[in-house]
Enzyme design. Sequence first.
Site, PDB file in Angstrom:
ATOM      1  CB  CYS A 258      41.912  35.697  26.447  1.00 56.29           C
ATOM      2  SG  CYS A 258      43.319  34.754  27.060  1.00 56.29           S
ATOM      3  CG  PHE A 303      51.604  38.080  28.548  1.00 60.25           C
ATOM      4  CD1 PHE A 303      52.691  38.899  28.783  1.00 60.25           C
ATOM      5  CD2 PHE A 303      51.737  37.055  27.611  1.00 60.25           C
ATOM      6  CE1 PHE A 303      53.890  38.711  28.110  1.00 60.25           C
ATOM      7  CE2 PHE A 303      52.928  36.852  26.929  1.00 60.25           C
ATOM      8  CZ  PHE A 303      54.016  37.682  27.180  1.00 60.25           C
ATOM      9  CG  HIS A 344      39.026  31.313  26.610  1.00 61.68           C
ATOM     10  ND1 HIS A 344      38.946  31.694  25.300  1.00 61.68           N
ATOM     11  CD2 HIS A 344      40.310  31.525  26.984  1.00 61.68           C
ATOM     12  CE1 HIS A 344      40.121  32.111  24.878  1.00 61.68           C
ATOM     13  NE2 HIS A 344      40.973  32.024  25.889  1.00 61.68           N
ATOM     14  CD  GLU A 346      35.747  30.427  24.425  1.00 55.54           C
ATOM     15  OE1 GLU A 346      36.870  29.904  24.408  1.00 55.54           O
ATOM     16  OE2 GLU A 346      35.520  31.529  24.987  1.00 55.54           O
TER      17      GLU A 346
END
Length: 369
Positions: A258, A303, A344, A346
């Site tokens: 990220c 972003f 992400h 995870e």
Amino acid sequence: MSQITSPSQAILLLEDGSVHYGKAFGKKGTTSGEICFNTGMTGYQEVFTDPSYYGQVLIMNSVHIGNYGVKESDVESGSVKIRGLIGRNLEEQFSRLQAKGSLDEYMRANHIVCIEEVDTRSLVAHVRVKGAMNCVISSEISDIDELRAVLAATPSMDGLELASVVSTEKEYELGDPASSVRIAVLDYGVKQHILQCMVERGAFVKVFPAKTSLSHVREFEPSGYFLSNGPGDPAPMGYAIPMVKEILKEKKPLFGICLGHQLLALANDIPTFKMHHGHRGLNHPVKNLVTGRCEITTQNHGFGVDPEAVRKAENIEITHVNLNDKSIEGIRLKDRPAFSVQYHPEATPGPHDSRYLFDDFIELIKNNK
């Protein structure tokens, strides 16, 4: 000061002048920040405690939020990080044997101002068309001019450096100190389940505050580096971008998620930009260009990295793309063991399609030795 007379009334004012009325929930008061939305039907506690949401007022688009209560193991950080919450039905009652309390109690304890009974489907459609903007929620002020003054004092997310605000104040360690896989984590707002994913794979992890010097990090003798997720604009992170450039000179394995993905791009002279309304939710389709397989991913970012600049970079390979808007979701360097993804892996609460990336990182460290 004009006061709201009903204890249950709340008001939402957007920067474009849109006004929504609803019912107060959580802490009574006033809050402001950038409005954004999440489409996930589950995992609200993980979302609320994600440091990447710091400074934002969140719309939960699912109709019922709070219906399974809260519990300690579902958190991603030590506190709720959102500035405010907007929902259709924010539930005080819950049904879950493992739950330790209600969402209302939890939001009050974390001092979060919320509003419910808002038409969130309509509001999300509005944000999708108009784009990200600031907003204010109040359960104490009803005068629109006073709320406009609060909005005027709320800084824009564009150009706002927030990673150092949410970073750990003290370094700490997780995992087996005897492990040969030693990962230095640069904490720009790291989620706890990211650390768990590395520890579960046998890594010894040391987490460092965002502005730690590289010389101090090197004292840990890491075999790999991790650049975490986090809030705000990556471009003004003048302390982080030069550090990533220095880390890359070591040619040790590096993995970014990220905000970490954006920092790796910036360290290779790839600019970032503020997206129209960002990606947030549990259902974003991403294609792995290396394997040809598609993944359903969890995302939270406002972003992105400049796609044209990435395509022109001779030393960067695009590894993942978003199938909704073709934005860049993953890159890796051709001349050193460094890679990153915008989403992400995870993925708490899920889906877990992308957890193989942690396996890839650990394997990269072992092979690099």
